[in-house]
Scaffold this active site. Structure first.
Site, PDB file in Angstrom:
ATOM      1  CB  SER A 143       5.610  -1.439  11.811  1.00  0.00           C
ATOM      2  OG  SER A 143       5.048  -0.068  12.071  1.00  0.00           O
ATOM      3  CG  ASN A 184      -1.754   1.327   1.210  1.00  0.00           C
ATOM      4  OD1 ASN A 184      -1.903   2.043   0.374  1.00  0.00           O
ATOM      5  ND2 ASN A 184      -2.280   1.430   2.488  1.00  0.00           N
ATOM      6  N   GLY A 225       2.661   2.580  10.906  1.00  0.00           N
ATOM      7  CA  GLY A 225       3.453   3.706  10.704  1.00  0.00           C
ATOM      8  C   GLY A 225       4.406   4.143  11.923  1.00  0.00           C
ATOM      9  CD  GLU A 271      -3.442  -2.194   7.520  1.00  0.00           C
ATOM     10  OE1 GLU A 271      -2.303  -2.218   6.985  1.00  0.00           O
ATOM     11  OE2 GLU A 271      -4.045  -1.215   7.288  1.00  0.00           O
ATOM     12  CE  LYS A 327      -0.234   3.296   4.779  1.00  0.00           C
ATOM     13  NZ  LYS A 327       0.087   3.309   6.441  1.00  0.00           N
ATOM     14  CD  GLU A 381      -2.821   5.762   6.897  1.00  0.00           C
ATOM     15  OE1 GLU A 381      -2.953   5.657   5.461  1.00  0.00           O
ATOM     16  OE2 GLU A 381      -1.721   5.217   7.250  1.00  0.00           O
ATOM     17  CG  HIS A 437      -5.974   2.128   5.630  1.00  0.00           C
ATOM     18  ND1 HIS A 437      -5.416   3.016   6.491  1.00  0.00           N
ATOM     19  CD2 HIS A 437      -5.241   1.148   5.374  1.00  0.00           C
ATOM     20  CE1 HIS A 437      -4.155   2.754   6.696  1.00  0.00           C
ATOM     21  NE2 HIS A 437      -3.964   1.854   5.766  1.00  0.00           N
TER      22      HIS A 437
HETATM   23  P1  13P Z   1       2.874   0.700   7.900  1.00  0.00           P
HETATM   24  O1  13P Z   1       3.466  -0.678   7.149  1.00  0.00           O
HETATM   25  O2  13P Z   1       3.843   1.845   6.886  1.00  0.00           O
HETATM   26  O3  13P Z   1       2.969   0.578   9.171  1.00  0.00           O
HETATM   27  O4  13P Z   1       1.388   1.033   7.159  1.00  0.00           O
HETATM   28  C1  13P Z   1       0.754   0.086   7.432  1.00  0.00           C
HETATM   29  C2  13P Z   1      -0.517  -0.016   6.668  1.00  0.00           C
HETATM   30  O5  13P Z   1      -1.256   1.052   6.887  1.00  0.00           O
HETATM   31  C3  13P Z   1      -0.877  -0.641   5.428  1.00  0.00           C
HETATM   32  O6  13P Z   1      -2.240  -0.479   4.846  1.00  0.00           O
END
Ligand code: 13P
Length: 251
Positions: free
Chosen positions: A213, A9, A173, A167, A11, A97, A95
Site C-alpha cells: 500500500s 508491480n 492491497g 512486504e 500484477k 501472492e 511474492h
Molecule cells: P499494493 O501496493 O497494491 O499494496 O501491492 C504491493 C505489492 O504486492 C507489490 O508487490
C-alpha cells in the site's frame, strides 16, 4: 551508499494498449534514472512492447515470476532466459501472492532464486508476515525463516544480484501502509540477519525495499528511514501519475 530503487508491480493488470500510454508518461521522468533505479514489472504480454519503448532510457524491466526449471516441457511457464530475451534485467520472486495462491513453498522460491541468479537476472526476493503472525509477535521469526530457506545454498557472488523486499501481507492491497517505524524495524532486522549470515559487505550493499500500500503520501516518509532503500509499488503503480508522484517524492 545504496542506490535507491522504485519498482512498479502491475500484477495481473493492464493491457498492451495501456502499457503503451503508461510508459509514455514515465519516459518524461526517465532522466531521474541518473539518481535511482526505476523498474517496471508488467504482465509477460507487455514485456516486449515495453522493451522497445524504454530502449536507452535507463528504465529497467522485471518479470513477475519464472518457472522452476531452466526450460523444457512445462506448459504455461516462462523461463529466466525468456525473461532476459524479452528485455528483463530483474525478476520478482517469493511474492506472497505466489506463495498464497500458487502454493509456492520456500523450497520452490529457493530453486527459482538459484536459477535466476545463474541466468544473470537481478532478483527482488519478497518476504513478509501475515497479520496473525504479527499479532502473535512472530514477525522476525517468520522473516528469518523465509530468508534462511529462500537463500539456502547460495554463494556470495549469487547473492550480489539480490535485493530483498519486505512486504507485510497485511499491508498488501489493504490501503494500510506499514508505518515508517514498523517498516524500519523489520528492515533493520533483515540487515542484521544478513550481516550475521553473509558478512558486513552483504549487509551494507544489499538493498531492502518496502512494499504494501505504498502511495505518494507515504513514499517519502518510508524512504527517509535509514534502512529502506526502495519501494515495491502495486496498485499505485497502475496510474502513471501516482507512480511518478512516488518517484518524485524522493527529490
Ligand atoms: P499494493 O501496493 O497494491 O499494496 O501491492 C504491493 C505489492 O504486492 C507489490 O508487490
Amino acid at each position: 551508499m545504496r542506490r535507491p530503487i522504485i519498482v512498479g508491480n502491475w500484477k495481473m493488470n493492464m493491457l498492451i494498449s495501456d502499457a503503451d500510454e503508461w510508459i509514455a508518461g514515465l519516459l518524461k521522468n526517465s532522466y531521474l534514472t541518473e539518481a535511482l533505479d526505476i523498474v517496471v514489472a508488467p504482465a509477460f504480454t507487455s514485456l516486449a512492447v515495453l522493451r522497445d519503448r524504454i530502449e536507452k532510457s535507463g528504465i529497467k524491466l522485471a518479470g513477475q515470476n519464472i518457472g522452476q526449471e531452466i526450460g523444457g516441457s512445462l506448459t504455461g511457464e516462462i523461463s529466466a532466459t525468456m525473461l532476459k530475451d524479452a528485455g528483463c534485467s530483474y525478476v520478482l520472486l517469493g511474492h506472497s501472492e505466489r506463495r498464497q495462491y500458487f502454493a509456492e513453498t520456500d523450497e520452490i522460491v529457493n530453486k527459482k532464486i538459484s536459477i535466476a541468479c545463474n541466468q544473470g537476472l537481478n532478483i527482488i526476493f519478497c518476504v513478509g508476515e501475515s497479520l496473525v503472525e504479527r499479532n502473535n509477535g512472530r514477525t522476525n521469526e517468520i522473516i528469518e525463516a523465509q530468508l534462511s530457506s529462500g537463500l539456502a545454498n547460495l554463494n556470495l557472488i549469487q547473492l550480489s544480484q539480490l535485493a530483498i523486499a519486505y512486504e507485510p501481507v497485511w499491508a498488501i492491497g489493504t490501503g494500510h501502509t506499514a508505518t515508517p517505524d514498523q517498516a524500519q524495524d523489520v528492515h533493520l532486522y533483515i540487515r542484521a540477519w544478513g550481516k550475521k549470515l553473509f558478512g558486513t559487505n552483504f549487509a551494507e550493499s544489499t538493498r531492502v525495499l518496502y512494499g504494501g500500500s505504498v502511495k505518494p503520501e507515504t513514499s517519502k516518509s518510508l524512504m527517509n528511514q535509514s534502512d529502506i532503500d526502495g519501494l515495491l509499488v502495486g496498485k499505485a503503480s497502475l496510474k502513471i501519475r501516482e507512480f511518478c508522484d512516488i518517484i518524485n517524492s524522493l527529490f
